[in-house]
Design an enzyme around this catalytic site. Structure first.
Site, short mmCIF file in Angstrom:
data_model
loop_
_atom_site.label_atom_id
_atom_site.label_comp_id
_atom_site.label_asym_id
_atom_site.label_seq_id
_atom_site.Cartn_x
_atom_site.Cartn_y
_atom_site.Cartn_z
N ALA A 80 0.83 -1.21 0.00
CA ALA A 80 0.00 0.00 0.00
C ALA A 80 0.86 1.26 0.00
O ALA A 80 2.10 1.21 0.07
CB ALA A 80 -0.93 -0.02 1.21
N HIS A 81 0.19 2.40 -0.04
CA HIS A 81 0.86 3.70 -0.15
C HIS A 81 1.78 3.97 1.05
O HIS A 81 1.46 3.63 2.18
CB HIS A 81 -0.17 4.83 -0.27
CG HIS A 81 -1.23 4.81 0.77
ND1 HIS A 81 -1.08 5.42 1.99
CD2 HIS A 81 -2.46 4.26 0.79
CE1 HIS A 81 -2.17 5.25 2.70
NE2 HIS A 81 -3.04 4.54 2.00
N ASN A 82 2.90 4.58 0.77
CA ASN A 82 3.86 5.04 1.78
C ASN A 82 4.56 3.92 2.56
O ASN A 82 5.20 4.19 3.58
CB ASN A 82 3.20 6.01 2.77
CG ASN A 82 2.80 7.31 2.09
OD1 ASN A 82 1.71 7.42 1.54
ND2 ASN A 82 3.68 8.29 2.09
#
EC number: 2.3.1.191
Lengths: 340, 340, 340
Positions: free
Chosen positions: A241-243
Site C-alpha cells: 500500500a501507499h507510503n
C-alpha cells in the site's frame, strides 16, 4: 541451441570423461534425463539415478567415484552445484531476453528518451518525459506513464503498468501484469457516510536489483514515496500500500499484503499470505510465517513471528498444540468438577 | 507546474505572511520540506518541524503564533487541513488525467459511440454497440467488450478489462489491470467426476462513484447482475464472485474475497484479506476485521466481527488472550489433577 | 437475439402450452422475470413465483400441475433443470466467442502458425515458432511468447500472458490478465545477505479442458514442467508456484496459493484463500476448507481438512467451539483452584 559436451565443460572449467563430441541442447533433472540433456549430481542421495540416466552428460564432483558402470559422459568440476548454476545462467542468457530493437506499432512520446541496446515490444506505451537507461527491455503491451525514470538493464514484462513519476533503478525485473504507482486506497469519510477521494500525489521508488512478481500491486504514496530498497524480492499477487517502506534484501512471498505507511526492515523474510496492518514498524531480520496476521510493531531484530494474530512462533505452536486437544482439556476440567 | 505563494494563498482563501513572490512547485511533508515545496501544519505535534523546515511556504491556522523565529513564509487560513486538502485537489486536477483526444493506433468498432471531451489511449480496444459518456478516459491498452455502457467522467485505467454487457455509472474509477464481468467460477460436477462449464449469462453493474483498485476481479452474474452500488470503494486484488451485491458506500480493503451470491449491506467496512463464503447476508454498518473468515450471515446492523471463523470481535479477543496462555492453563489443570 | 417461444421449445424438446408465437430474447430468474424473458421452475420452493412472474414463458416439468391460474406460457419438458441448462448453452454459443478472423493491428511472428477458424484480436501479440490449433481465440491485447503450443478451441482472453515454451491443450479457457509461465520465485541467498536470481528454465503444461480464472498466476518450473492436468478448474487470483503438479479434475477457488513443488492429487476441492506450503503431497479426493493453512502432506485419500494449521475438519471445529468458550473454561479452572 546445441552445444557439444566439450563446449559445456569448457564453459564451467570442467574436464570431460567420455565422449565430448556429443550434442546437448537441454538441461534435465538426473532422474528424468533424456538423450540430448545435461544433468548434475551434487546431493549423493541422487547417486543411484546416475547409473540409469539417459542424459548425455552429467556434471559431477572431481572426487566422484562411480560404484557401477556408467552409460553417460561425465564432466568433472570442483563443485557440481555451482558448476550447474553457472551453466543455468549461461543458458538463461542465451535463451532469454534476447530481443532488441523496436517492434511496431509501439508508442513513445517524442519527449521521452531510451538509451542504446534496449527493446521496445509491439503495443508497448511510453508517455512523456521518460528517461530510460541502456539495455532496458520494455516488453510488448507494457505501459510506462509520464516522467518515469528507469535504470540500466531493467526488464519490464508484458502488461506491467508503471505509473507516472515512478523511479526504477538498475537491474530490476518487473514481471507481467504488475501495477506500480497507481493510486492508493485513500478516501476521506464524509458526514453523509459517503467517501471522498484523497488525491494521491506521491510516487514509488524501486532501488537497484528489485524484483516484483506477476500481478503484484505497489501503490504510490499520498505524498512522498513508497520505497522499495535495494535487492528486495517480491513474489506474485502481493499488495503493497501507499507510503510503505521495505528495507534492503527483504523477501516477500506470494499473496502477502502490507498496509499503508508500514516500515519493514532489511533482511526480513515474509512468507505467503501474511497480512501486516498499517503504520507499524518491523525490525530488521524478522521472519514472519505463512498466513500470519501482524497487528503490532516488531521492535526487536531477529524474531520469528507466527499465528493468526502473530507473536513468537514457538509460543504460538505450543498454544496451538493444546488447542488441538481442547476437547480433552475440557473433559478433564469436567472430571475435576464432578469429583468435588 | 510553478505558482507563486500568493497564487496558492488566493486559491485557498489565505493571507500571506512573508515573501509571496516565491515560486512553489511541489507539495512536501513539513518534516521533509525542501525549497520550492509547500507544506501544512495542522496537528500541533508537528509544530517543532516548522522552525526547521526548508519548505518555501507552510499553510497554518489563522491563530498560529510561532514560539521561535521562522525561515519560511506562512499562508494563514481558517482550517489548515481543509485548506491543504483543497490544494491537493487543485494540484491533482492540474497534474492528473489531463489527456484528451485519441492516440493511434486504437480500436473502436464503428457501432460504438463516445461523447465529447474524452480520451482514448493508444492500443485501447472498444467492441461493438458501446455507449460511452462525456469526458471519459479510456487509457492506453484498456479493453472494453461489446454492449458496454459507461457514464460521464469515468476513468478506465491501462490494462483494465471491461467485459461485454457491463454497465458503469458516472464518476467511477477503474484502476489498472482490473477485470470486470469475466465469467464466474461455475462448473457442474458430472458423474465421471469431471466438471462442465455453466454458461455465465449475466453482467456486472457499477453505480456512480465506484472505485475499483488495481488487479481486482468482479465476475459477471450467472443470470441477472453482480451489483456494486453507489459510492462503493474497492481496494487492490479483491475478488468479487458472481451475483454478489454490495451496498452503498461500503469499503473493501485489499485482497478480500466475497464468494458467490453473498449480499453485503451499506456502509460496511471490510478489512484486508477477509474471506466471506457464498450465499450470506451481511447487515448494514458491519465492520469486519482483517483476515476474518465469515461463514454465517450477520443479520444485526452495526456489529464488529473478527476471527478465523469470525464472531463478535470483543469475544474473539478475550478467547485469543487465553489461547496465548493455554500452556499455563493446561499446567493448572494438571496441578489440580495431581492434588486430588 | 430474438426467438419465439415455439423455437425455444423445439430446441429443448419441449411442448408449448399457451402462446408459442411470443418473442423471447433473454433468460430471467423466475422471481425477477419480465416480458421477453424466459425462466424455469425446477425446485418447487419457487412455485409461488410462477403465478406472478412477468416472464413470457417458463420451462416446467411434464408433470407440473398449476394450483392457480397462470399468466405465462409453459414449455413442458422431462427435466426442467437440464432443459434450462441446454438452453443456457445454446444461448451462450449464440452470444459468446463469435468473433473470427484477424483484427488489425495485431502482431504474429512469421515463424508462428495458427490453424483455421480462429480469431486474433487487435493488439494481440504472438512470438516466434508458436503452433496454434483450430478455432482458437487469441483475444485483443493477449500475449503469447515464443515456442508456445495451443490446442484446438482454446480461448485466450484479453490481457492474458502466456510465456515462452508453455503448452496448452484443447478446450482450455484462460481468462483475462492471467499470467502463465513467468519466472517463479527462485533466489539463492548470498553471503552478503543479498539474493541472486536462479534462472527458471522450465515451462508450464496445461492439459485439455483446463480453466484458469482472471488474474491468476502459474509460474514456470525451475527445470521440467509445472503441470496442470486434464479438467482442472482454477478460480480468480490464485497463485501456483514453480514445479507444482495438480491432478485431474481438481478445483481451486479464488485467492488460494500453492507453494513450489507441491503435488496435489485428482478430484480435490481446494476452497478460497487456502495456502499450501511447498514440497507437500496432497492425496486424491482431499477437500480443504476456506482459509485453511496446510503445512503437512495429506497422505490418505478422501479427508476433509480445515483450520489455521489445518487438520481433520471435525476435530478443528470441536476445538474451535471450545476456543469460543475459553473465558468460561478459565473461570471454571479458577473456581476449582479456589475450592482447594
Amino acid at each position: 541451441m546445441e552445444f557439444t559436451v566439450s563446449q559445456v565443460a569448457a564453459l564451467i572449467n570442467g574436464t570431460v570423461e567420455g565422449d565430448g563430441s556429443q550434442k546437448v541442447e537441454r538441461i534435465d533433472k538426473i532422474q528424468e534425463g533424456k538423450k540430448g540433456g545435461i544433468s548434475f549430481l551434487s546431493n549423493m542421495k541422487y547417486e543411484p539415478h546416475i547409473y540409469g540416466t539417459a542424459s548425455s552428460a552429467v556434471i559431477v564432483s572431481e572426487d566422484f567415484s562411480p560404484s557401477k558402470p556408467l552409460q553417460t559422459t561425465l564432466i568433472r568440476v570442483k563443485d557440481p552445484y555451482s558448476g550447474f548454476t553457472q551453466l543455468l545462467e549461461a543458458y538463461a542468457q542465451l535463451t532469454k531476453h534476447t530481443k532488441t530493437g523496436v517492434e511496431e506499432p509501439s508508442f513513445m512520446d517524442k519527449t521521452s528518451k531510451m538509451q542504446d541496446g534496449g527493446y521496445r515490444g509491439a503495443f508497448s506505451y511510453i508517455g512523456k518525459n521518460c528517461s530510460i537507461g541502456q539495455q532496458v527491455s520494455i516488453h510488448a503491451q507494457a505501459y510506462i506513464g509520464d516522467n518515469v525514470k528507469i535504470g540500466d538493464r531493467t526488464i519490464i514484462h508484458p502488461g506491467a503498468r508503471i505509473y507516472s513519476d515512478t523511479i526504477i533503478g538498475n537491474d530490476c525485473e518487473i514481471h507481467p501484469n504488475v501495477v506500480i504507482g497507481a493510486d492508493g486506497f485513500g478516501f476521506a469519510p464524509q458526514e453523509d457516510k459517503s467517501y471522498k477521494n484523497i488525491p494521491q500525489l506521491g510516487n514509488v521508488i524501486l532501488e537497484d536489483h528489485v524484483s516484483v512478481g506477476s500481478g503484484s500491486t505497489i501503490d504510490c504514496a499520498t505524498m512522498g514515496s513508497t520505497l522499495i530498497k535495494k535487492g528486495v524480492k517480491i513474489d506474485n499477487l502481493v499488495q503493497i500500500a501507499h507510503n510503505v517502506i521495505i528495507g534492503e534484501h527483504t523477501v516477500i512471498a506470494a499473496q502477502a499484503g502490507i498496509s499503508g505507511s508500514t516500515e519493514i526492515g532489511k533482511n526480513c523474510v515474509i512468507a505467503g499470505q501474511v497480512g501486516i496492518v498499517g503504520h507499524l514498524k518491523i525490525a530488521d531480520n524478522t521472519t514472519i510465517g505463512a498466513k500470519t496476521g501482524v497487528s503490532k510493531s516488531i521492535l526487536e531484530s531477529g524474531k520469528t513471528i507466527f499465528g493468526y494474530m502473530g507473536y513468537e512462533m514457538k509460543e504460538f505452536l505450543k498454544s496451538y498444540s493444546i488447542f488441538k486437544k481442547l476437547p480433552s482439556l475440557q473433559d478433564r476440567v469436567k472430571e475435576l468438577e464432578k469429583k468435588q
